[in-house]
Design a protein around this motif. Sequence first.
Motif, mmCIF file in Angstrom:
data_model
loop_
_atom_site.group_PDB
_atom_site.id
_atom_site.type_symbol
_atom_site.label_atom_id
_atom_site.label_comp_id
_atom_site.label_asym_id
_atom_site.label_seq_id
_atom_site.Cartn_x
_atom_site.Cartn_y
_atom_site.Cartn_z
ATOM 1 N N ILE A 69 0.845 -1.200 0.000
ATOM 2 C CA ILE A 69 0.000 0.000 0.000
ATOM 3 C C ILE A 69 0.879 1.248 0.000
ATOM 4 O O ILE A 69 1.661 1.439 0.932
ATOM 5 N N PRO A 70 0.759 2.105 -1.007
ATOM 6 C CA PRO A 70 1.523 3.364 -1.014
ATOM 7 C C PRO A 70 1.209 4.184 0.230
ATOM 8 O O PRO A 70 0.067 4.172 0.714
ATOM 9 N N PHE A 71 2.198 4.889 0.756
ATOM 10 C CA PHE A 71 2.013 5.595 2.024
ATOM 11 C C PHE A 71 0.865 6.597 1.973
ATOM 12 O O PHE A 71 0.111 6.726 2.934
ATOM 13 N N ILE A 72 0.728 7.314 0.862
ATOM 14 C CA ILE A 72 -0.303 8.347 0.783
ATOM 15 C C ILE A 72 -1.698 7.732 0.902
ATOM 16 O O ILE A 72 -2.613 8.337 1.470
ATOM 17 N N ILE A 73 -1.879 6.503 0.391
ATOM 18 C CA ILE A 73 -3.158 5.806 0.517
ATOM 19 C C ILE A 73 -3.328 5.265 1.931
ATOM 20 O O ILE A 73 -4.405 5.374 2.531
ATOM 21 N N LEU A 74 -2.252 4.693 2.465
ATOM 22 C CA LEU A 74 -2.280 4.168 3.830
ATOM 23 C C LEU A 74 -2.623 5.264 4.821
ATOM 24 O O LEU A 74 -3.366 5.052 5.789
ATOM 25 N N LEU A 75 -2.091 6.455 4.567
ATOM 26 C CA LEU A 75 -2.305 7.605 5.439
ATOM 27 C C LEU A 75 -3.787 7.899 5.633
ATOM 28 O O LEU A 75 -4.255 8.108 6.751
ATOM 29 N N PHE A 76 -4.530 7.885 4.522
ATOM 30 C CA PHE A 76 -5.971 8.160 4.588
ATOM 31 C C PHE A 76 -6.770 6.926 5.007
ATOM 32 O O PHE A 76 -7.788 7.040 5.692
ATOM 33 N N PHE A 77 -6.286 5.752 4.623
ATOM 34 C CA PHE A 77 -7.003 4.512 4.885
ATOM 35 C C PHE A 77 -7.137 4.219 6.374
ATOM 36 O O PHE A 77 -8.177 3.716 6.834
ATOM 37 N N ILE A 78 -6.074 4.527 7.149
ATOM 38 C CA ILE A 78 -6.121 4.200 8.578
ATOM 39 C C ILE A 78 -6.406 5.420 9.456
ATOM 40 O O ILE A 78 -6.137 5.389 10.671
ATOM 41 N N LEU A 79 -6.977 6.473 8.874
ATOM 42 C CA LEU A 79 -7.319 7.659 9.662
ATOM 43 C C LEU A 79 -8.191 7.333 10.882
ATOM 44 O O LEU A 79 -7.930 7.831 11.984
ATOM 45 N N PRO A 80 -9.251 6.511 10.726
ATOM 46 C CA PRO A 80 -10.070 6.166 11.905
ATOM 47 C C PRO A 80 -9.258 5.449 12.988
ATOM 48 O O PRO A 80 -9.428 5.715 14.181
ATOM 49 N N ILE A 158 15.716 7.227 5.531
ATOM 50 C CA ILE A 158 15.553 8.111 4.376
ATOM 51 C C ILE A 158 14.150 7.964 3.786
ATOM 52 O O ILE A 158 13.502 8.945 3.414
ATOM 53 N N GLY A 159 13.658 6.731 3.721
ATOM 54 C CA GLY A 159 12.291 6.510 3.256
ATOM 55 C C GLY A 159 11.274 7.151 4.193
ATOM 56 O O GLY A 159 10.254 7.676 3.746
ATOM 57 N N LEU A 160 11.587 7.124 5.487
ATOM 58 C CA LEU A 160 10.707 7.724 6.488
ATOM 59 C C LEU A 160 10.646 9.241 6.326
ATOM 60 O O LEU A 160 9.586 9.856 6.491
ATOM 61 N N ILE A 161 11.775 9.843 5.990
ATOM 62 C CA ILE A 161 11.807 11.290 5.754
ATOM 63 C C ILE A 161 10.892 11.651 4.588
ATOM 64 O O ILE A 161 10.146 12.629 4.635
ATOM 65 N N GLY A 162 10.940 10.837 3.528
ATOM 66 C CA GLY A 162 10.059 11.058 2.390
ATOM 67 C C GLY A 162 8.605 10.916 2.770
ATOM 68 O O GLY A 162 7.746 11.673 2.302
ATOM 69 N N ALA A 163 8.316 9.966 3.659
ATOM 70 C CA ALA A 163 6.929 9.762 4.115
ATOM 71 C C ALA A 163 6.441 10.944 4.949
ATOM 72 O O ALA A 163 5.282 11.352 4.850
ATOM 73 N N THR A 164 7.327 11.525 5.771
ATOM 74 C CA THR A 164 6.927 12.682 6.572
ATOM 75 C C THR A 164 6.577 13.871 5.683
ATOM 76 O O THR A 164 5.716 14.683 6.024
ATOM 77 N N ALA A 165 7.259 13.957 4.544
ATOM 78 C CA ALA A 165 6.946 15.039 3.602
ATOM 79 C C ALA A 165 5.535 14.872 3.048
ATOM 80 O O ALA A 165 4.784 15.844 2.915
ATOM 81 N N MET A 166 5.156 13.631 2.741
ATOM 82 C CA MET A 166 3.802 13.368 2.240
ATOM 83 C C MET A 166 2.747 13.578 3.323
ATOM 84 O O MET A 166 1.601 13.890 3.033
ATOM 85 N N ALA A 167 3.170 13.401 4.584
ATOM 86 C CA ALA A 167 2.238 13.581 5.697
ATOM 87 C C ALA A 167 1.727 15.014 5.774
ATOM 88 O O ALA A 167 0.710 15.294 6.410
ATOM 89 N N GLY A 168 2.427 15.937 5.115
ATOM 90 C CA GLY A 168 1.983 17.328 5.088
ATOM 91 C C GLY A 168 0.631 17.504 4.427
ATOM 92 O O GLY A 168 -0.064 18.495 4.667
ATOM 93 N N LEU A 169 0.234 16.540 3.614
ATOM 94 C CA LEU A 169 -1.054 16.631 2.930
ATOM 95 C C LEU A 169 -2.235 16.535 3.893
ATOM 96 O O LEU A 169 -3.340 16.967 3.569
#
Length: 220
Positions: A69-80, A158-169
């Motif tokens: 699961i791409p992080f940006i999708i996972l981010l919204f998928f597990i919001l609840p 390094i991958g985690l840093i990239g994920a934190t950048a996407m978390a800005g959404l």
Amino acid sequence: MNEFLELWGSDIWLATIQTFQMVGISLTISVLIGLPLGVLLVLTRPGKALDNKIIYNFLNVLINIIRSIPFIILLFFILPFTKLIVGTSIGVKGVIVPLVVYTAPYIARLMETALLEVDRGIIEAYEAMGIKTKHIIWHVLVREARSSIVLGLTIATIGLIGATAMAGLVGGGGLGDLAYRFGHLRYEVDVMYVTVILLIILVQGLQSLGNRLSAKLKKD
């Protein structure tokens, strides 16, 4: 430059601190989860000390599913789920859960790969001496694979840093949030450039540090 620092200096500093907070907290929790999982994956493989097909197949499938699961999708998928665990889905606190869910399985797979590189002959020699499995895990597997483990953790960070950048959404804060809200939505190009440069410096610094530490551990 002075005008830019007066206008954006405090925001950039705060965003940088938030990025370090997200990476530091998420990485620590992910390592505490991922390293034992990686060890368990190795030990429960067919032919290994704790051979257990059920546990191995379950963990293997679960990790593969999460990593698919791409992080940006996972981010919204597990919001609840995130809101249930920490009480919020925004800010630094709100992105820790998805960052851990995303990173821990990745670290587990990296740890598994690193541990499997250890020479089987070394492990068998210790087993022949009657050394218990729990001691072999730390004194043989982890010790012999520590150079590869450091490189794996560097890649994961390094991958985690990239994920934190996407978390800005989702208003997660940090440099990604700053770049998105001001650099993209408000067309503040200078802010975008500065955040990109800071992220490049951060990644390059971490990679260099990881490479040096790994090389030193390999020599020792």
